[in-house]
Design a protein around this motif. Structure first.
Motif, mmCIF file in Angstrom:
data_model
loop_
_atom_site.group_PDB
_atom_site.id
_atom_site.type_symbol
_atom_site.label_atom_id
_atom_site.label_comp_id
_atom_site.label_asym_id
_atom_site.label_seq_id
_atom_site.Cartn_x
_atom_site.Cartn_y
_atom_site.Cartn_z
ATOM 1 N N ASP A 38 -34.092 68.967 -20.543
ATOM 2 C CA ASP A 38 -32.979 69.912 -20.548
ATOM 3 C C ASP A 38 -32.276 69.983 -21.895
ATOM 4 O O ASP A 38 -31.366 70.795 -22.083
ATOM 5 C CB ASP A 38 -31.944 69.535 -19.476
ATOM 6 C CG ASP A 38 -32.441 69.800 -18.074
ATOM 7 O OD1 ASP A 38 -33.389 70.603 -17.920
ATOM 8 O OD2 ASP A 38 -31.896 69.211 -17.129
ATOM 9 N N SER A 62 -29.784 73.498 -25.304
ATOM 10 C CA SER A 62 -29.744 73.153 -23.887
ATOM 11 C C SER A 62 -30.725 74.044 -23.146
ATOM 12 O O SER A 62 -30.803 75.238 -23.419
ATOM 13 C CB SER A 62 -28.341 73.392 -23.318
ATOM 14 O OG SER A 62 -27.399 72.613 -23.983
ATOM 15 N N TYR A 63 -31.460 73.480 -22.220
ATOM 16 C CA TYR A 63 -32.438 74.195 -21.405
ATOM 17 C C TYR A 63 -33.400 75.013 -22.276
ATOM 18 O O TYR A 63 -33.516 76.230 -22.146
ATOM 19 C CB TYR A 63 -31.734 75.087 -20.368
ATOM 20 C CG TYR A 63 -30.655 74.346 -19.626
ATOM 21 C CD1 TYR A 63 -30.980 73.344 -18.723
ATOM 22 C CD2 TYR A 63 -29.310 74.617 -19.862
ATOM 23 C CE1 TYR A 63 -29.983 72.633 -18.059
ATOM 24 C CE2 TYR A 63 -28.318 73.915 -19.204
ATOM 25 C CZ TYR A 63 -28.660 72.926 -18.305
ATOM 26 O OH TYR A 63 -27.669 72.226 -17.656
ATOM 27 N N LEU A 66 -35.914 77.774 -20.921
ATOM 28 C CA LEU A 66 -35.420 78.769 -19.978
ATOM 29 C C LEU A 66 -34.761 79.952 -20.689
ATOM 30 O O LEU A 66 -34.328 79.844 -21.827
ATOM 31 C CB LEU A 66 -34.405 78.125 -19.025
ATOM 32 C CG LEU A 66 -34.919 76.960 -18.189
ATOM 33 C CD1 LEU A 66 -33.790 76.366 -17.368
ATOM 34 C CD2 LEU A 66 -36.062 77.396 -17.289
ATOM 35 N N SER A 69 -31.200 79.470 -22.163
ATOM 36 C CA SER A 69 -31.027 78.419 -23.169
ATOM 37 C C SER A 69 -29.853 78.741 -24.094
ATOM 38 O O SER A 69 -29.533 79.904 -24.342
ATOM 39 C CB SER A 69 -32.306 78.228 -23.979
ATOM 40 O OG SER A 69 -32.535 79.327 -24.814
ATOM 41 N N ALA A 101 -27.227 65.994 -14.321
ATOM 42 C CA ALA A 101 -27.170 67.429 -14.623
ATOM 43 C C ALA A 101 -25.759 67.970 -14.789
ATOM 44 O O ALA A 101 -25.499 68.796 -15.651
ATOM 45 C CB ALA A 101 -27.898 68.213 -13.538
#
Length: 119
Positions: A38, A62-63, A66, A69, A101
Motif C-alpha cells: 500500500d 500511497s496505493y 490503484l 493512488s 490500514a
C-alpha cells in the motif's frame, strides 16, 4: 541498499543504475515497497518528474497500483546517497507509527513531516 539493510517490513522493488544519453554521469533509481503493498518510496533523479532542478527526489506513493493512488514529494537533495538515507529514515518512522490500514495516511504524514525537517 539491499533488502538485508532495510527495516523488516520493507523490500527493494526496483534498483537501477543508468547513464542518460545526454550525460556521462551515472544515475541511480530505487523503488521500495512496504509489505502491505500500500506504500512505495521512490529515490530517483528529480528530473524524472519533469523538474529542472538537479539532485534526487524522495517521493512516497500511497496505493501505488490503484487508480486512487496519491503521490507526494517528500524532499529533494543533491546526492543519491543522501536521498537514500532519507528514504531509510522515512521507512523507520513510518513503521514506528503504522498500525494497519486505518493508520496508513497518518503514519505516512508523520514520516513525511519528520523526514522533510531532518537535517
Amino acid at each position: 541498499m539491499d533488502d538485508a539493510d532495510l527495516p523488516p517490513e520493507w523490500a527493494v522493488h526496483t534498483a537501477r543504475v543508468y547513464t542518460p544519453a545526454e550525460s556521462e554521469r551515472e544515475r541511480q533509481y530505487h523503488l521500495y515497497d512496504h509489505s502491505t503493498n500500500d506504500l512505495r518510496l521512490k529515490v530517483a533523479p528529480a528530473s524524472l518528474d519533469g523538474d529542472d532542478q538537479p539532485g534526487y527526489a524522495l517521493t512516497v506513493t500511497s496505493y501505488p497500483e490503484l487508480e486512487c493512488s496519491e503521490r507526494q514529494r517528500v524532499r529533494t537533495v543533491l546526492t543519491f546517497e543522501r536521498c537514500d538515507e532519507l528514504a531509510r529514515r522515512f521507512m523507520l518512522l513510518f513503521s514506528a507509527r503504522y498500525d494497519g490500514a486505518g493508520s496508513l495516511e497518518r503514519a505516512r504524514e508523520y514520516a513525511a513531516v519528520r523526514t522533510q525537517s531532518h537535517r
